[in-house]
Design a protein around this motif. Structure first.
Motif, PDB file in Angstrom:
ATOM      1  N   GLN A  65     -51.446 -15.354 -19.634  1.00 34.74           N
ATOM      2  CA  GLN A  65     -50.981 -16.680 -19.265  1.00 34.74           C
ATOM      3  C   GLN A  65     -49.552 -16.676 -18.733  1.00 34.74           C
ATOM      4  O   GLN A  65     -49.199 -17.517 -17.911  1.00 34.74           O
ATOM      5  N   ALA A  66     -48.712 -15.764 -19.198  1.00 32.63           N
ATOM      6  CA  ALA A  66     -47.308 -15.765 -18.768  1.00 32.63           C
ATOM      7  C   ALA A  66     -46.795 -14.339 -18.672  1.00 32.63           C
ATOM      8  O   ALA A  66     -47.254 -13.436 -19.387  1.00 32.63           O
ATOM      9  N   ALA A  67     -45.828 -14.138 -17.765  1.00 29.58           N
ATOM     10  CA  ALA A  67     -45.271 -12.807 -17.535  1.00 29.58           C
ATOM     11  C   ALA A  67     -43.828 -12.922 -17.074  1.00 29.58           C
ATOM     12  O   ALA A  67     -43.390 -13.966 -16.575  1.00 29.58           O
ATOM     13  N   LEU A  68     -43.096 -11.815 -17.218  1.00 27.45           N
ATOM     14  CA  LEU A  68     -41.721 -11.723 -16.745  1.00 27.45           C
ATOM     15  C   LEU A  68     -41.610 -10.660 -15.662  1.00 27.45           C
ATOM     16  O   LEU A  68     -42.332  -9.655 -15.682  1.00 27.45           O
ATOM     17  N   SER A  69     -40.696 -10.875 -14.736  1.00 20.28           N
ATOM     18  CA  SER A  69     -40.336  -9.865 -13.741  1.00 20.28           C
ATOM     19  C   SER A  69     -38.823  -9.716 -13.764  1.00 20.28           C
ATOM     20  O   SER A  69     -38.095 -10.706 -13.603  1.00 20.28           O
ATOM     21  N   SER A  70     -38.350  -8.487 -13.982  1.00 19.10           N
ATOM     22  CA  SER A  70     -36.923  -8.239 -14.188  1.00 19.10           C
ATOM     23  C   SER A  70     -36.295  -7.485 -13.028  1.00 19.10           C
ATOM     24  O   SER A  70     -36.900  -6.556 -12.474  1.00 19.10           O
ATOM     25  N   SER A  71     -35.063  -7.878 -12.697  1.00 20.59           N
ATOM     26  CA  SER A  71     -34.272  -7.188 -11.673  1.00 20.59           C
ATOM     27  C   SER A  71     -32.870  -6.970 -12.226  1.00 20.59           C
ATOM     28  O   SER A  71     -32.160  -7.942 -12.519  1.00 20.59           O
ATOM     29  N   PHE A  72     -32.469  -5.699 -12.367  1.00 18.09           N
ATOM     30  CA  PHE A  72     -31.176  -5.359 -12.941  1.00 18.09           C
ATOM     31  C   PHE A  72     -30.394  -4.511 -11.935  1.00 18.09           C
ATOM     32  O   PHE A  72     -30.856  -3.439 -11.532  1.00 18.09           O
ATOM     33  N   ALA A  73     -29.220  -4.986 -11.547  1.00 13.97           N
ATOM     34  CA  ALA A  73     -28.535  -4.407 -10.391  1.00 13.97           C
ATOM     35  C   ALA A  73     -27.224  -3.721 -10.738  1.00 13.97           C
ATOM     36  O   ALA A  73     -26.578  -4.043 -11.744  1.00 13.97           O
ATOM     37  N   PHE A  74     -26.820  -2.787  -9.848  1.00 14.54           N
ATOM     38  CA  PHE A  74     -25.451  -2.294  -9.875  1.00 14.54           C
ATOM     39  C   PHE A  74     -24.503  -3.488  -9.771  1.00 14.54           C
ATOM     40  O   PHE A  74     -24.797  -4.480  -9.098  1.00 14.54           O
ATOM     41  N   GLY A  75     -23.378  -3.377 -10.435  1.00 11.97           N
ATOM     42  CA  GLY A  75     -22.464  -4.502 -10.522  1.00 11.97           C
ATOM     43  C   GLY A  75     -22.736  -5.339 -11.756  1.00 11.97           C
ATOM     44  O   GLY A  75     -21.973  -6.247 -12.077  1.00 11.97           O
ATOM     45  N   GLY A  76     -23.840  -5.032 -12.453  1.00 10.27           N
ATOM     46  CA  GLY A  76     -24.160  -5.738 -13.690  1.00 10.27           C
ATOM     47  C   GLY A  76     -24.891  -7.039 -13.508  1.00 10.27           C
ATOM     48  O   GLY A  76     -25.081  -7.797 -14.471  1.00 10.27           O
ATOM     49  N   SER A  77     -25.352  -7.360 -12.275  1.00 12.39           N
ATOM     50  CA  SER A  77     -26.079  -8.606 -12.038  1.00 12.39           C
ATOM     51  C   SER A  77     -27.521  -8.473 -12.510  1.00 12.39           C
ATOM     52  O   SER A  77     -28.229  -7.558 -12.080  1.00 12.39           O
ATOM     53  N   ASN A  78     -27.949  -9.375 -13.366  1.00 14.74           N
ATOM     54  CA  ASN A  78     -29.300  -9.357 -13.915  1.00 14.74           C
ATOM     55  C   ASN A  78     -30.014 -10.662 -13.596  1.00 14.74           C
ATOM     56  O   ASN A  78     -29.420 -11.737 -13.695  1.00 14.74           O
ATOM     57  N   ALA A  79     -31.282 -10.569 -13.207  1.00 15.90           N
ATOM     58  CA  ALA A  79     -32.087 -11.757 -12.920  1.00 15.90           C
ATOM     59  C   ALA A  79     -33.491 -11.537 -13.454  1.00 15.90           C
ATOM     60  O   ALA A  79     -34.099 -10.484 -13.198  1.00 15.90           O
ATOM     61  N   VAL A  80     -34.010 -12.506 -14.188  1.00 22.30           N
ATOM     62  CA  VAL A  80     -35.360 -12.422 -14.744  1.00 22.30           C
ATOM     63  C   VAL A  80     -36.092 -13.703 -14.419  1.00 22.30           C
ATOM     64  O   VAL A  80     -35.573 -14.806 -14.620  1.00 22.30           O
ATOM     65  N   LEU A  81     -37.314 -13.567 -13.908  1.00 17.32           N
ATOM     66  CA  LEU A  81     -38.168 -14.701 -13.559  1.00 17.32           C
ATOM     67  C   LEU A  81     -39.356 -14.769 -14.512  1.00 17.32           C
ATOM     68  O   LEU A  81     -39.950 -13.728 -14.839  1.00 17.32           O
ATOM     69  N   ALA A  82     -39.695 -15.967 -14.924  1.00 23.31           N
ATOM     70  CA  ALA A  82     -40.852 -16.171 -15.801  1.00 23.31           C
ATOM     71  C   ALA A  82     -41.943 -16.903 -15.019  1.00 23.31           C
ATOM     72  O   ALA A  82     -41.685 -17.911 -14.360  1.00 23.31           O
ATOM     73  N   PHE A  83     -43.171 -16.392 -15.112  1.00 23.34           N
ATOM     74  CA  PHE A  83     -44.309 -16.915 -14.365  1.00 23.34           C
ATOM     75  C   PHE A  83     -45.410 -17.375 -15.309  1.00 23.34           C
ATOM     76  O   PHE A  83     -45.578 -16.831 -16.399  1.00 23.34           O
ATOM     77  N   ARG A  84     -46.192 -18.351 -14.832  1.00 24.36           N
ATOM     78  CA  ARG A  84     -47.386 -18.777 -15.540  1.00 24.36           C
ATOM     79  C   ARG A  84     -48.598 -18.631 -14.622  1.00 24.36           C
ATOM     80  O   ARG A  84     -48.482 -18.841 -13.398  1.00 24.36           O
ATOM     81  N   ALA A  85     -49.735 -18.292 -15.187  1.00 25.86           N
ATOM     82  CA  ALA A  85     -50.963 -18.144 -14.403  1.00 25.86           C
ATOM     83  C   ALA A  85     -51.385 -19.492 -13.822  1.00 25.86           C
ATOM     84  O   ALA A  85     -51.094 -20.543 -14.387  1.00 25.86           O
ATOM     85  N   PRO A  86     -52.093 -19.465 -12.690  1.00 23.51           N
ATOM     86  CA  PRO A  86     -52.569 -20.719 -12.104  1.00 23.51           C
ATOM     87  C   PRO A  86     -53.665 -21.320 -12.960  1.00 23.51           C
ATOM     88  O   PRO A  86     -54.327 -20.620 -13.739  1.00 23.51           O
TER      89      PRO A  86
END
Length: 420
Positions: free
Chosen positions: A397-418
């Motif tokens: 039903q739900a999942a995360l996608s993570s992006s962790f970058a040089f410079g210390g910038s972090n972004a995480v997206l949370a998704f739900r199934a249709p």
């Protein structure tokens, strides 16, 4: 205004496999690597590296010659991906075909780490190697990092925000997250978001080689060169490509009869604020927890994580440690995979292509694996359910996608199934 639900109504990928998004996802679930040996005649020393490219991409067929000549390849890939996502969403390219609905508040937010760097490298070669005295008058517009969102806004008649984010490997994760916020807040009914990058410029490859984080590989070994979380991992494999998502207010999508492919429900960011290139567990934990809280989720609600997983010696154990901290006693049963093992590391486009993978995983109830990992897991990366082979028919039903970058910038997206 009450926060609105944000539907994903369009997905577009310029795939190294050459097919559409269904073909792209099926090959990932099958564990098929797109990494190949790249051998060039560049001077002073030829490149001989594993690489992921898009050999079947025909820019003129996808866009048109007059448009192509004004763009560097990263923009060509990006523009083509947005067209695919727009068509997938069932939206007409011309505003006048949209039943009179204004696009003055619709927009585009794009991510890229390198942008049109290739245009400037080409210009330097023209000056210093070929002795030319002038550059092409198109050099500036080809080299602009905001070229994709500019072209998209012009071609699709989007009068709202048009901007780009450059935050290394988190660039397009941030772009998607910021577009999500615009739709959720009511600033826009429709947003295009994604990322594109082209990483095989000579000095970019040499720079990454100098950091000693690129995996070696020849004709026989390049396909398995990227091995995230493996004890014998030897580094990342660079690639090129683009991915785009159409994000739309839920009620707007329903009203026009659009198919909903999934939902973004949360977005979390943080900065490690400790080191330019050494990741920090605490920063990644904050980003994941922020995404969960933003989406009204608990760790128990998450059924899959598409990990950043670059196959670097230092980065992989830190990411797994962060997952263990966030998910606690649930971590051993948490399915985790790093699809960079197959499609490579697209730098600024990584977050976008992995967002598409995550949305498709929920839509198809299937999980792609971390390729080349079976029998090789690093003890420092244990503690989660590493997906070693593609799984189908997995209730999620739900999942995360993570992006962790040089410079210390972090972004995480949370998704739900249709909805089903």
């Amino acid at each position: 205004m009450q926060a609105r639900r944000v539907a994903i109504t369009g997905l577009g990928v310029i795939s190294p496999y050459g097919g559409d998004i269904t073909d792209f996802f099926e090959r990932l679930v099958a564990g098929e690597s797109a990494s190949r040996h790249l051998l060039t005649d560049d001077l002073p020393r030829p490149l001989s590296i594993p690489f992921v490219n898009c050999p079947g991409f025909d820019a003129e067929a996808a866009l048109s010659k007059p448009l192509v000549v004004t763009m560097e390849r990263f923009a060509q890939l990006g523009m083509a991906a947005t067209y695919l996502a727009w068509e997938h969403a069932g939206l007409p390219r011309q505003p006048e075909e949209a039943s009179g609905e204004s696009r003055e508040h619709w927009g585009c937010i794009w991510g890229t780490a390198l942008g049109g760097l290739a245009a400037f490298e080409r210009g330097s070669r023209d000056f210093w190697q070929k002795g030319r005295e002038r550059l092409s008058p198109l050099s500036v517009v080809q080299g602009m990092n905001n070229a994709v969102n500019a072209h998209v806004s012009i071609q699709l008649g989007l009068g709202g925000i048009s901007t780009s984010h450059t935050a290394a490997c988190a660039s397009s994760g941030i772009a998607i997250g910021e577009a999500f916020r615009r739709v959720r807040s009511g600033d826009a009914d429709v947003m295009l978001a994604g990322g594109s990058d082209v990483c095989q410029t000579y000095h970019v490859v040499r720079a990454w080689e100098a950091m000693r984080v690129m995996a070696p590989g020849g004709a026989d070994t390049s396909a398995t060169a990227c091995r995230p979380f493996a004890a014998d991992r030897s580094g990342l494999v660079l690639g090129e490509g683009a991915a785009a998502l159409v994000l739309e207010a839920w009620d707007h999508a329903v009203a026009r009869g659009a198919r909903i492919h999934g939902e973004i429900i949360g977005y979390g960011t943080s900065c490690d604020h400790s080191h330019l290139v050494r990741p920090q567990r605490e920063g990644q934990v904050r980003a994941m927890r922020s995404a969960l809280a933003d989406g009204g989720l608990t760790p128990a609600d998450i059924h899959y994580v598409n990990a950043h997983g670059t196959a670097t010696a230092e980065g992989d154990p830190v990411e797994i440690a962060a997952l263990r901290e966030v998910f606690g006693e649930l971590a051993p049963g948490l399915p985790v995979s790093a699809t960079k093992s197959m499609h490579g590391h697209l730098l600024g486009a990584a977050g976008a292509i992995e967002a598409v993978v995550t949305a498709l995983a929920l839509r198809e109830q299937a999980v792609p694996p971390t390729a080349h990992l079976a029998g090789r897991i690093d003890p420092a990366c244990e503690g989660v359910d590493h997906v070693l082979e593609g799984r189908r028919g997995v209730p999620m039903q739900a999942a995360l996608s993570s992006s962790f970058a040089f410079g210390g910038s972090n972004a995480v997206l949370a998704f739900r199934a249709p909805p089903r």
